[in-house]
Structure formats: structure tokens, C-alpha cells
Design a protein around this motif. Structure first.
Motif, PDB file in Angstrom:
ATOM      1  N   ALA A 141      -3.460   3.055   7.247  1.00  0.00           N
ATOM      2  CA  ALA A 141      -4.769   3.704   7.100  1.00  0.00           C
ATOM      3  C   ALA A 141      -5.159   3.616   5.631  1.00  0.00           C
ATOM      4  CB  ALA A 141      -4.688   5.151   7.579  1.00  0.00           C
ATOM      5  N   ILE A 142      -5.204   2.381   5.112  1.00  0.00           N
ATOM      6  CA  ILE A 142      -5.352   2.213   3.663  1.00  0.00           C
ATOM      7  C   ILE A 142      -6.627   2.846   3.122  1.00  0.00           C
ATOM      8  CG2 ILE A 142      -6.411  -0.102   3.777  1.00  0.00           C
ATOM      9  CD1 ILE A 142      -4.622  -0.702   1.232  1.00  0.00           C
ATOM     10  N   GLY A 196       8.959  -7.151   5.125  1.00  0.00           N
ATOM     11  CA  GLY A 196       8.223  -6.003   5.673  1.00  0.00           C
ATOM     12  C   GLY A 196       6.752  -6.264   5.948  1.00  0.00           C
ATOM     13  N   LEU A 212      -4.762  -3.973  -4.089  1.00  0.00           N
ATOM     14  CA  LEU A 212      -4.730  -3.746  -2.633  1.00  0.00           C
ATOM     15  C   LEU A 212      -5.868  -2.828  -2.214  1.00  0.00           C
ATOM     16  CD1 LEU A 212      -0.926  -3.049  -2.069  1.00  0.00           C
ATOM     17  CD2 LEU A 212      -2.142  -5.167  -1.546  1.00  0.00           C
ATOM     18  N   PHE A 213      -6.276  -1.958  -3.129  1.00  0.00           N
ATOM     19  CA  PHE A 213      -7.277  -0.946  -2.794  1.00  0.00           C
ATOM     20  C   PHE A 213      -8.696  -1.398  -3.148  1.00  0.00           C
ATOM     21  CE2 PHE A 213      -3.192   0.962  -2.918  1.00  0.00           C
ATOM     22  CZ  PHE A 213      -3.199   1.765  -1.791  1.00  0.00           C
ATOM     23  N   ILE A 264     -13.659   2.757  10.176  1.00  0.00           N
ATOM     24  CA  ILE A 264     -13.518   1.537  10.988  1.00  0.00           C
ATOM     25  C   ILE A 264     -12.768   1.860  12.284  1.00  0.00           C
ATOM     26  CG2 ILE A 264     -12.352  -0.720  11.065  1.00  0.00           C
ATOM     27  CD1 ILE A 264     -13.248  -1.139   8.147  1.00  0.00           C
ATOM     28  N   VAL A 304      -0.333  -8.152   6.267  1.00  0.00           N
ATOM     29  CA  VAL A 304       0.048  -7.832   7.648  1.00  0.00           C
ATOM     30  C   VAL A 304      -1.024  -8.316   8.630  1.00  0.00           C
ATOM     31  CG1 VAL A 304       0.519  -5.950   9.269  1.00  0.00           C
ATOM     32  CG2 VAL A 304       1.427  -5.826   6.944  1.00  0.00           C
ATOM     33  N   TYR A 347     -17.100  -5.830   6.897  1.00  0.00           N
ATOM     34  CA  TYR A 347     -17.472  -4.419   7.063  1.00  0.00           C
ATOM     35  C   TYR A 347     -18.280  -3.886   5.890  1.00  0.00           C
ATOM     36  CZ  TYR A 347     -13.780  -3.032   3.770  1.00  0.00           C
ATOM     37  OH  TYR A 347     -13.016  -2.874   2.648  1.00  0.00           O
ATOM     38  N   PRO A 376       0.818  -1.217   0.000  1.00  0.00           N
ATOM     39  CA  PRO A 376       0.000   0.000   0.000  1.00  0.00           C
ATOM     40  C   PRO A 376       0.854   1.271   0.000  1.00  0.00           C
ATOM     41  CG  PRO A 376      -0.916  -1.605   1.538  1.00  0.00           C
ATOM     42  CD  PRO A 376       0.391  -2.170   1.056  1.00  0.00           C
ATOM     43  N   TYR A 398      -5.577   6.335   1.850  1.00  0.00           N
ATOM     44  CA  TYR A 398      -4.437   6.627   0.953  1.00  0.00           C
ATOM     45  C   TYR A 398      -4.867   7.166  -0.407  1.00  0.00           C
ATOM     46  CZ  TYR A 398      -1.740   3.703   4.246  1.00  0.00           C
ATOM     47  OH  TYR A 398      -1.170   3.144   5.357  1.00  0.00           O
ATOM     48  N   ASN A 438      -5.066  -1.434  10.251  1.00  0.00           N
ATOM     49  CA  ASN A 438      -4.466  -1.302   8.927  1.00  0.00           C
ATOM     50  C   ASN A 438      -5.258  -0.363   8.033  1.00  0.00           C
ATOM     51  OD1 ASN A 438      -2.279  -3.246   9.066  1.00  0.00           O
ATOM     52  ND2 ASN A 438      -3.895  -4.774   9.321  1.00  0.00           N
ATOM     53  N   THR A 442       6.419  -6.543  10.176  1.00  0.00           N
ATOM     54  CA  THR A 442       5.575  -5.404  10.574  1.00  0.00           C
ATOM     55  C   THR A 442       4.502  -5.863  11.556  1.00  0.00           C
ATOM     56  OG1 THR A 442       5.952  -4.210   8.517  1.00  0.00           O
ATOM     57  CG2 THR A 442       3.932  -3.692   9.697  1.00  0.00           C
ATOM     58  N   ILE A 465       8.096   0.433   9.969  1.00  0.00           N
ATOM     59  CA  ILE A 465       8.916  -0.775  10.094  1.00  0.00           C
ATOM     60  C   ILE A 465      10.389  -0.513   9.727  1.00  0.00           C
ATOM     61  CG2 ILE A 465       8.415  -1.705   7.782  1.00  0.00           C
ATOM     62  CD1 ILE A 465       8.787  -3.638  11.114  1.00  0.00           C
ATOM     63  N   GLY A 475      -4.088 -12.180   1.469  1.00  0.00           N
ATOM     64  CA  GLY A 475      -2.682 -12.287   1.859  1.00  0.00           C
ATOM     65  C   GLY A 475      -1.805 -11.345   1.044  1.00  0.00           C
TER      66      GLY A 475
HETATM   67  N1  LIG Z   1       3.704   0.982   9.556  1.00  0.00           N
HETATM   68  C1  LIG Z   1       4.432   0.259   8.716  1.00  0.00           C
HETATM   69  O1  LIG Z   1       5.650   0.253   8.760  1.00  0.00           O
HETATM   70  C2  LIG Z   1       3.728  -0.606   7.709  1.00  0.00           C
HETATM   71  C3  LIG Z   1       4.407  -1.615   7.005  1.00  0.00           C
HETATM   72  C4  LIG Z   1       3.702  -2.419   6.094  1.00  0.00           C
HETATM   73  C5  LIG Z   1       2.340  -2.172   5.893  1.00  0.00           C
HETATM   74  N2  LIG Z   1       1.731  -1.161   6.572  1.00  0.00           N
HETATM   75  C6  LIG Z   1       0.309  -0.888   6.411  1.00  0.00           C
HETATM   76  O2  LIG Z   1      -0.399  -2.047   6.778  1.00  0.00           O
HETATM   77  C7  LIG Z   1      -1.624  -2.092   6.056  1.00  0.00           C
HETATM   78  C8  LIG Z   1      -1.745  -3.463   5.384  1.00  0.00           C
HETATM   79  O3  LIG Z   1      -0.709  -3.608   4.432  1.00  0.00           O
HETATM   80  P1  LIG Z   1      -0.552  -4.942   3.599  1.00  0.00           P
HETATM   81  O4  LIG Z   1       0.646  -4.825   2.795  1.00  0.00           O
HETATM   82  O5  LIG Z   1      -0.726  -6.091   4.499  1.00  0.00           O
HETATM   83  O6  LIG Z   1      -1.816  -4.847   2.615  1.00  0.00           O
HETATM   84  P2  LIG Z   1      -3.046  -5.837   2.586  1.00  0.00           P
HETATM   85  O7  LIG Z   1      -3.737  -5.741   3.909  1.00  0.00           O
HETATM   86  O8  LIG Z   1      -2.608  -7.166   2.108  1.00  0.00           O
HETATM   87  O9  LIG Z   1      -3.953  -5.218   1.446  1.00  0.00           O
HETATM   88  C9  LIG Z   1      -4.771  -4.135   1.695  1.00  0.00           C
HETATM   89  C10 LIG Z   1      -6.183  -4.585   2.148  1.00  0.00           C
HETATM   90  O10 LIG Z   1      -6.835  -3.453   2.692  1.00  0.00           O
HETATM   91  C11 LIG Z   1      -8.228  -3.607   2.560  1.00  0.00           C
HETATM   92  N3  LIG Z   1      -8.799  -2.333   2.150  1.00  0.00           N
HETATM   93  C12 LIG Z   1      -8.540  -1.638   1.028  1.00  0.00           C
HETATM   94  N4  LIG Z   1      -9.262  -0.501   0.992  1.00  0.00           N
HETATM   95  C13 LIG Z   1     -10.020  -0.499   2.128  1.00  0.00           C
HETATM   96  C14 LIG Z   1     -10.997   0.392   2.665  1.00  0.00           C
HETATM   97  N5  LIG Z   1     -11.343   1.517   2.028  1.00  0.00           N
HETATM   98  N6  LIG Z   1     -11.559   0.082   3.850  1.00  0.00           N
HETATM   99  C15 LIG Z   1     -11.231  -1.047   4.497  1.00  0.00           C
HETATM  100  N7  LIG Z   1     -10.320  -1.944   4.038  1.00  0.00           N
HETATM  101  C16 LIG Z   1      -9.723  -1.662   2.865  1.00  0.00           C
HETATM  102  C17 LIG Z   1      -8.466  -4.664   1.479  1.00  0.00           C
HETATM  103  O11 LIG Z   1      -9.070  -5.817   2.070  1.00  0.00           O
HETATM  104  P3  LIG Z   1     -10.664  -5.924   2.284  1.00  0.00           P
HETATM  105  O12 LIG Z   1     -11.174  -6.872   1.253  1.00  0.00           O
HETATM  106  O13 LIG Z   1     -10.746  -6.460   3.669  1.00  0.00           O
HETATM  107  O14 LIG Z   1     -11.238  -4.559   2.136  1.00  0.00           O
HETATM  108  C18 LIG Z   1      -7.061  -5.038   1.010  1.00  0.00           C
HETATM  109  O15 LIG Z   1      -6.927  -6.412   0.766  1.00  0.00           O
HETATM  110  C19 LIG Z   1      -1.591  -0.922   5.098  1.00  0.00           C
HETATM  111  O16 LIG Z   1      -2.327   0.146   5.647  1.00  0.00           O
HETATM  112  C20 LIG Z   1      -0.141  -0.571   5.007  1.00  0.00           C
HETATM  113  O17 LIG Z   1       0.077   0.765   4.672  1.00  0.00           O
HETATM  114  C21 LIG Z   1       2.406  -0.389   7.467  1.00  0.00           C
END
Ligand SMILES: NC(=O)c1ccc[n+]([C@@H]2O[C@H](COP(=O)([O-])OP(=O)(O)OC[C@H]3O[C@@H](n4cnc5c(N)ncnc54)[C@H](OP(=O)(O)O)[C@@H]3O)[C@@H](O)[C@H]2O)c1
Length: 339
Positions: free
Chosen positions: A248-249, A130, A321-322, A229, A160, A201, A50, A252, A224, A134, A278, A328
Motif C-alpha cells: 500500500a505504498i 524478495g 520509490l515514493f 486506486i 514486483v 493514474y 518500500p 506509507y 501494490n 513476492t 514474503i 523496475g
Molecule cells: N507483502 C510483501 O511481502 C511485499 C514484499 C515486497 C514488496 N511489497 C510491496 O510491494 C509494493 C511494490 O514494491 P516494489 O519493491 O516493487 O516497489 P516498486 O513498485 O518498484 O516502487 C514503488 C512504485 O510505487 C509507485 N508509487 C509510489 N507512490 C505512489 C502513490 N502515491 N500512488 C500510486 N503509486 C505510487 C511508483 O510508481 P508510479 O510511477 O507508477 O507511481 C513507484 O515506482 C510495495 O507496496 C511494497 O511494500 C510487499
């Protein structure tokens, strides 16, 4: 020697919503000869994150925004094909930020870490990269779930989130409740990953279902998603709750944040919201990996990876992703390793 062609996907405009072709330029350029100290890496796999979309926005984040005209920044793995740097040899596998291209010229500005051979690329970019790490530090260092507590995870069927919920299970949380976007994802996290419940949701009333599934209130929220939510969860936190601000996808691709109405419960409940990045834990990755390996080996942690073949599919894969059109971790395979 035949000229080596480098396919590159450049960012030419800031996307509004999903990434569209009019924000990108697909070019083919010859690979420039290496200067002293440089290393040429043939990109094998790219992590689809994301944060790639966050970096396309106008404003800087924990890293500068991708400059217009630059290759799209992305983490990944590759194989050294030529080295003019003493620390790298042809054939080494390296991880870093190659971006959306076939060949990555590593200069002194870049960080490329040599990885041991033998670990599948999919694992290095997911559970031991990552994504898994994470979940590990976010949940254990910031969420700190105690035995018996109720943990809620949004984005529960994502890379994640799916790991974070299982780690809460390993740490003997009393109840682990996911939030995800389809019934199929909800079934997966409950039946295969061992969450106690999962809320869809998109089709269910999140407030009512949280009340039902978290009868003792919410102690840890691994978030995430952000937005509405997060606001719903804030209404049901317990005294001393910890909210892990992982991502906070939902925000974004939006120009403006919807804001939070219920943040005052952090005062009433003496709660804490804490963000983390991370990259700040890079020197502790080995520690997390050592802890995760036995959990994966004995099946306490399961993970799903989907590999999409072809650099050309990187933009469409990022968009998934969005739209939530995956379960996964998503990875793009750019090339096969040499024999
Ligand atoms: N802080 C850090 O260092 C760090 C590191 C890695 C990732 N992250 C964050 O962790 C989160 C997950 O990352 P990931 O790589 O594991 O991606 P992911 O969860 O595999 O993919 C994103 C998921 O978010 C959900 N989504 C998308 N738009 C949405 C919305 N408007 N409302 C609710 N859910 C929504 C979708 O699933 P649904 O079908 O459930 O909607 C999608 O499958 C992201 O926010 C990312 O930025 C942070």
C-alpha cells in the motif's frame, strides 16, 4: 593491520513524508573485533524496498520499527571477510539484513544465508529475491488467476508489479491491465512486457479507464498501492474476485489512511482481500526460483534493474520509490566483490 572504518547511516528521527537528512546521522565507526560465533560481512549490495520506509515509522509492522539510533534496516548481500562461526567461511556470499552500512557483524540474532556463487547480485536481490518471489507467491497462491480471467496490477512498472503482470500473462489470464504513473512506464509494460493495457493514474480518470479496459470486470487485483486506486478497483470486481494485498505504498508516507468507500462490494461480489508477507515463504524460495528460471531464460519474464553506486545514495534512492522516479527494481551497490 589498518583500522577498518564502517560508514553507517543511522535513523535519528521518524520521517514525515520522504526521508530527509534531519532524520539521519551519517557516522564512521571502527569495526569491533569479532566475538566467538560472529561473522564479519563486507556489504556489497543493498535492496531498496518500500518496506524500508515502513520500518522507519513509529508503529511496529511485521517487524519491529527501527529503533531510533539504529542503523537503517535493509536487505542485501555481502561477502564474508572473517568468520568465527563454523557455518561460514571467508569468501562466502551471504544474504540477509545488513542495513545501510559498509560492514555487517552477523551475530546469533541475525539470519545470514549463504548463497551459491555465480548468480549475479542484481538477480538475487530482484527477480530471484524478495521482489520476483513476492510477485510469484502473491499472484499464484493468493490471486490464483484462472485462464481467461481479467487481472489488474497497480504499481505495474515497479519491481514486483512488472513481474506479477507477466506471470498473469504466463498463466493465460484473458486480460492483464496495469496501472502506473507515467506514459513511458505504461508504454514499457504494454510494449515490452506484454500487458494488454496500462492506465496512467496521474493523468487519466482511473474509474472510466478501468471500465473501458476491463469490459468483463476484474477477477484478480494485485495491489501494490492501496488508497484511492484500491477503492476504484473495488467498484469493478466480479463475483469471487481475489484482491492480493501485496503493498500500500501510497499510504506509507502518509500519517493517516484515506480509508475505503467501496469495500462493501466484497460482500455483494463474495470477494476476498488477503494480505501476505514474503518472509513467511522463505523456505519456499527455491521452489519459486526453479519455476522462474525457465521463464526468464526463454523471455516470458523480463525485468529491469537499476544499480545506483554508493552507500551514501541509499536515502535518496529510497525516496525515488515514493516519487516514482525509476522503472523496475532499484539496488544500491556499496562495494565490488573481491577478485
Ligand atoms: N507483502 C510483501 O511481502 C511485499 C514484499 C515486497 C514488496 N511489497 C510491496 O510491494 C509494493 C511494490 O514494491 P516494489 O519493491 O516493487 O516497489 P516498486 O513498485 O518498484 O516502487 C514503488 C512504485 O510505487 C509507485 N508509487 C509510489 N507512490 C505512489 C502513490 N502515491 N500512488 C500510486 N503509486 C505510487 C511508483 O510508481 P508510479 O510511477 O507508477 O507511481 C513507484 O515506482 C510495495 O507496496 C511494497 O511494500 C510487499
Amino acid at each position: 593491520v589498518a583500522m577498518t572504518v564502517n560508514r553507517r547511516i543511522l535513523l535519528t528521527a521518524r520521517p514525515d513524508g520522504l526521508v530527509s537528512e534531519d532524520c539521519l546521522d551519517r557516522v564512521e565507526e571502527p569495526v569491533a573485533p569479532l566475538a566467538d560465533g560472529e561473522v564479519l560481512v563486507r556489504v556489497l549490495t543493498l535492496s531498496v524496498d518500500p518496506t524500508n520506509r515502513v520500518w522507519m515509522r513509529e508503529e511496529d509492522s511485521y517487524l519491529p520499527a527501527i529503533p531510533i539510533g539504529d542503523v537503517v534496516r535493509a536487505a542485501g548481500m555481502g561477502e564474508v571477510v572473517e568468520s568465527r562461526h563454523a557455518d561460514y567461511n571467508a569468501g562466502d556470499l551471504v544474504m540477509g539484513m545488513p542495513g545501510w552500512q559498509d560492514y555487517w557483524t552477523v551475530t546469533s540474532d541475525d539470519d545470514a544465508q549463504v548463497v551459491p556463487p555465480g548468480i549475479p547480485a542484481e538477480d538475487m536481490l530482484s527477480i530471484y529475491g524478495g521482489t520476483g518471489v513476492t510477485a510469484y507467491f502473491g499472484l499464484l497462491e493468493i490471486g490464483r488467476p484462472q485462464p481467461g480471467e481479467t487481472v489488474v496490477v497497480s504499481g505495474a512498472a515497479g519491481g514486483v508489479g512488472s513481474i506479477a503482470g507477466q506471470l498473469a500473462r504466463v498463466k493465460e489470464a484473458g486480460r492483464v491491465v496495469g496501472i502506473a504513473g507515467t506514459d513511458e512506464k505504461c508504454r514499457w509494460v504494454v510494449e515490452d512486457l506484454g500487458f494488454d493495457a496500462c492506465i496512467n493514474y496521474k493523468t487519466e480518470d482511473v474509474d472510466a479507464r478501468l471500465l473501458e479496459e476491463c469490459p468483463a470486470g476484474i477477477d484478480v487485483f494485485f495491489d501494490n498501492v492501496g488508497g484511492e486506486i484500491l477503492d476504484a478497483v473495488l467498484n469493478q470486481i466480479n463475483i469471487g474476485a481475489r484482491i492480493v494485498m501485496c503493498g500500500a505504498i501510497s499510504e506509507y508516507t502518509r500519517a493517516e489512511s484515506p480509508g475505503l468507500k467501496n469495500y462493501k462490494s466484497l460482500i455483494m461480489q463474495r470477494g476476498r482481500m488477503e494480505g501476505f508477507i514474503i518472509l513467511d515463504y522463505l523456505d519456499r524460495f527455491v521452489e519459486a526460483i526453479m519455476e522462474l528460471v525457465p521463464m526468464v531464460a526463454d523471455g516470458r519474464i523480463k525485468y529491469a534493474v537499476e544499480v545506483v553506486d554508493g552507500l551514501e545514495h541509499a536515502p535518496a534512492t529510497l525516496n525515488r520509490l515514493f516519487t516514482g522516479d525509476h522503472t523496475g527494481k532499484l539496488i544500491v551497490r556499496v562495494a565490488e566483490p573481491s577478485a
